[in-house]
Design an enzyme around this catalytic site. Structure first.
Site, mmCIF file in Angstrom:
data_model
loop_
_atom_site.group_PDB
_atom_site.id
_atom_site.type_symbol
_atom_site.label_atom_id
_atom_site.label_comp_id
_atom_site.label_asym_id
_atom_site.label_seq_id
_atom_site.Cartn_x
_atom_site.Cartn_y
_atom_site.Cartn_z
ATOM 1 N N LYS A 76 -1.530 0.917 33.179
ATOM 2 C CA LYS A 76 -0.592 0.330 34.143
ATOM 3 C C LYS A 76 -0.772 -1.182 34.124
ATOM 4 C CE LYS A 76 0.543 0.570 39.104
ATOM 5 N NZ LYS A 76 0.220 1.204 40.383
ATOM 6 N N SER A 151 4.028 3.562 42.603
ATOM 7 C CA SER A 151 4.332 2.460 41.722
ATOM 8 C C SER A 151 3.926 2.677 40.269
ATOM 9 C CB SER A 151 3.646 1.204 42.243
ATOM 10 O OG SER A 151 2.246 1.360 42.237
ATOM 11 N N SER A 175 0.370 5.783 44.835
ATOM 12 C CA SER A 175 1.013 5.355 43.590
ATOM 13 C C SER A 175 0.617 6.105 42.335
ATOM 14 C CB SER A 175 0.757 3.871 43.361
ATOM 15 O OG SER A 175 1.705 3.152 44.085
HETATM 16 N N1 GLN Z 1 4.488 3.403 47.985
HETATM 17 C C1 GLN Z 1 3.319 2.805 48.508
HETATM 18 C C2 GLN Z 1 3.549 1.322 48.720
HETATM 19 O O1 GLN Z 1 4.543 0.844 48.349
HETATM 20 C C3 GLN Z 1 2.143 3.054 47.635
HETATM 21 C C4 GLN Z 1 1.887 2.020 46.623
HETATM 22 C C5 GLN Z 1 0.587 2.169 45.909
HETATM 23 O O2 GLN Z 1 -0.135 3.153 46.095
HETATM 24 N N2 GLN Z 1 0.252 1.157 45.119
HETATM 25 O O3 GLN Z 1 2.721 0.644 49.243
#
Ligand code: GLN
Length: 474
Positions: A76, A151, A175
């Site tokens: 990532k 994400s 994410s």
């Molecule tokens: N959807 C969550 C956010 O936008 C999780 C993001 C993540 O775990 N990096 O914060």
């Protein structure tokens, strides 16, 4: 080419000379080109991957196989890989190259992993659909009109579409687990502090953790075993013993599991997800595990608490991107304050700006006690109440998400709808406990459904043991 489900299957074929590392890499490179429109990869390290594979084939000949020889992985775009670009899918890091390896990456490289490229994600890991990337959205391979989840969307689709064998993601509030669930694969978020955060671009430091996206539980266990443990570059890493997770997953054990009744009764949850959760509960009973419903009336507090705390931490963490030290700098400005402003205005996307402003607000004088300090107290209550359940049960079962992969663009106009995607995943993040999403059943559109199990801190061995009794990725 065989569709390998685990690293051990790959290594068996390598040892028995049914395949070479070069053939494997070429296979993935061809698929990456054929499926370029999925937009999972931001960069592909073609020549390096081939030359690494050649060296690995030599190692196999000389009987010097590493534990990850033959494993082709993607990272990532928030994880540092020395002398390679890393930019959290943000324009503000345009042109930035990492000058060191993340500890997790260093440990994988020591076992001969072959890193084939960097993977698309939401900008600074902020999002639940991969639609917040400066490099465009990622398409779900099952239905290209739908989101990958986020994400770590690029990481999930790369594994789902077999563009590489496994991938690293990061999980702050879901994410790794949410895109894994949308893509029908296994997503593991370890206990907070289990893996070093050195070399992981920070979003919200008291939540962030590196996680894995894999086709099998076996791979998740092996990768965790290699990456976890003490690190002199990150003083927050736990020094508690790293189990041999790859051995812990067998033989199958019996467990006592709780499911939260209010979650299943919640009207926001999609019908087929409720149905599959209930099917899984019956299956657990059939297989002689103990499963009982419990009360946990805190669901409404999860998402607000998570967003108050993470935006506050993000506003502090992202202050370092000032246009001077890293990546992009606005042109033609000769006055410092304006240079900061213009660089940040040009460099950050809309969602990141929204969160920096919200985070700055909740930390500002006069509001800090009402929002930030209060949210910290609620975080403590959520953790304590979660641990009360886990004192009586080994695990808590929930769906991973309230819906399956939604259409591209469906929630982009309404940030609150997007934030509500995290309703089931943020509990483990607020409590700092491990959680895994695994595929179980499909909805009426044939989209994968993910279920989630959470456990006590550092119980990844048992958590993966249970999931391994049920997972069969396609
Ligand atoms: N959807 C969550 C956010 O936008 C999780 C993001 C993540 O775990 N990096 O914060």
């Amino acid at each position: 080419m065989t569709h390998y489900l685990s690293i051990s299957e790959i290594q068996k074929d390598l040892r028995e000379k049914r395949i070479t590392c070069v053939e494997l890499v070429n296979y993935f490179l061809t698929r990456i080109k054929e499926l370029k429109h999925l937009n999972a990869f931001l960069d592909v390290y073609e020549e390096e991957a081939i030359s690494h594979a050649k060296k690995s084939d030599e190692k196999i000949k000389n009987g010097q196989m590493g534990r990850l020889t033959g494993l082709v992985m993607g990272l990532k775009d928030v994880i540092c890989y020395k002398n390679h670009p890393v930019q959290a899918s943000s324009k503000i890091l345009n042109g930035f190259h990492s000058i060191y390896n993340a500890t997790a990456v260093e440990r994988l490289l020591n076992e001969d992993v072959n890193i084939i490229g960097r993977l698309n994600c939401d900008e600074f890991a902020m999002g639940a659909s991969n639609e917040n990337s400066a490099f465009g959205h990622v398409h779900n391979f099952v239905d290209e009109t739908r989101v990958s989840g986020g994400s770590s969307g690029g990481s999930a689709v790369a594994v789902q579409a077999n563009l590489c064998h496994a991938a690293l993601g990061s999980d702050t509030g879901g994410s790794v687990r949410q895109p894994a669930s949308f893509c029908g694969i296994v997503g593991l978020k370890p206990t907070y502090s289990r893996i070093s955060r050195y070399g992981l671009i920070a979003y919200a430091s008291s939540f962030d953790i590196i996680g894995t996206l894999t086709k099998s539980v076996e791979d998740a266990a092996l990768l965790l075993e290699i990456m976890a443990g003490k690190d002199e570059y990150d003083s927050t890493v736990s020094s508690s013993e790293v189990q041999q997770y790859s051995k812990e997953i067998l033989p199958a054990k019996k467990y006592k599991i709780a499911y939260i009744k209010d979650y299943l009764e919640n009207p926001a949850i999609n019908f087929s997800i409720r149905r599959e959760t209930e099917n899984f509960i019956s299956l657990l009973k059939d297989r002689k595990h103990t499963i009982e419903g419990v009360d946990f009336p805190f669901l409404d507090y999860m998402v607000p608490t998570y967003y108050l705390l993470t935006t506050a931490e993000a506003s502090a963490n992202l202050a370092r991107y000032d246009g001077l030290r890293y990546g992009q700098r606005a042109e033609g400005i000769h006055e410092l304050e304006n240079l900061y402003k213009k660089s940040r205005t040009e460099g950050f996307g809309e969602e990141v700006k929204r969160r920096i402003m919200l985070g700055t607000f909740v930390l500002s004088e006069g509001f800090q006690d009402a929002y930030f300090t209060k949210a910290q107290k609620v975080r403590r209550v959520i953790k304590d109440k979660t641990m009360e359940i886990l004192a009586d049960y080994d695990f808590i079962l929930t769906p991973t998400t309230p819906s399956t992969a939604f259409k591209l663009g469906e929630h982009t106009q309404d940030p609150v709808q997007m934030y509500l995607q995290d309703i089931f995943t943020v509990q483990a993040s607020l409590a700092g406990i491990p959680a895994v999403s695994f595929p179980f059943g499909k909805d009426d559109d044939n989209l994968p459904i993910g279920l989630q199990l959470m456990g006590r801190e550092f119980c990844e061995g048992d958590l993966l043991n249970l999931v391994n009794q049920f997972v069969n990725c396609p």
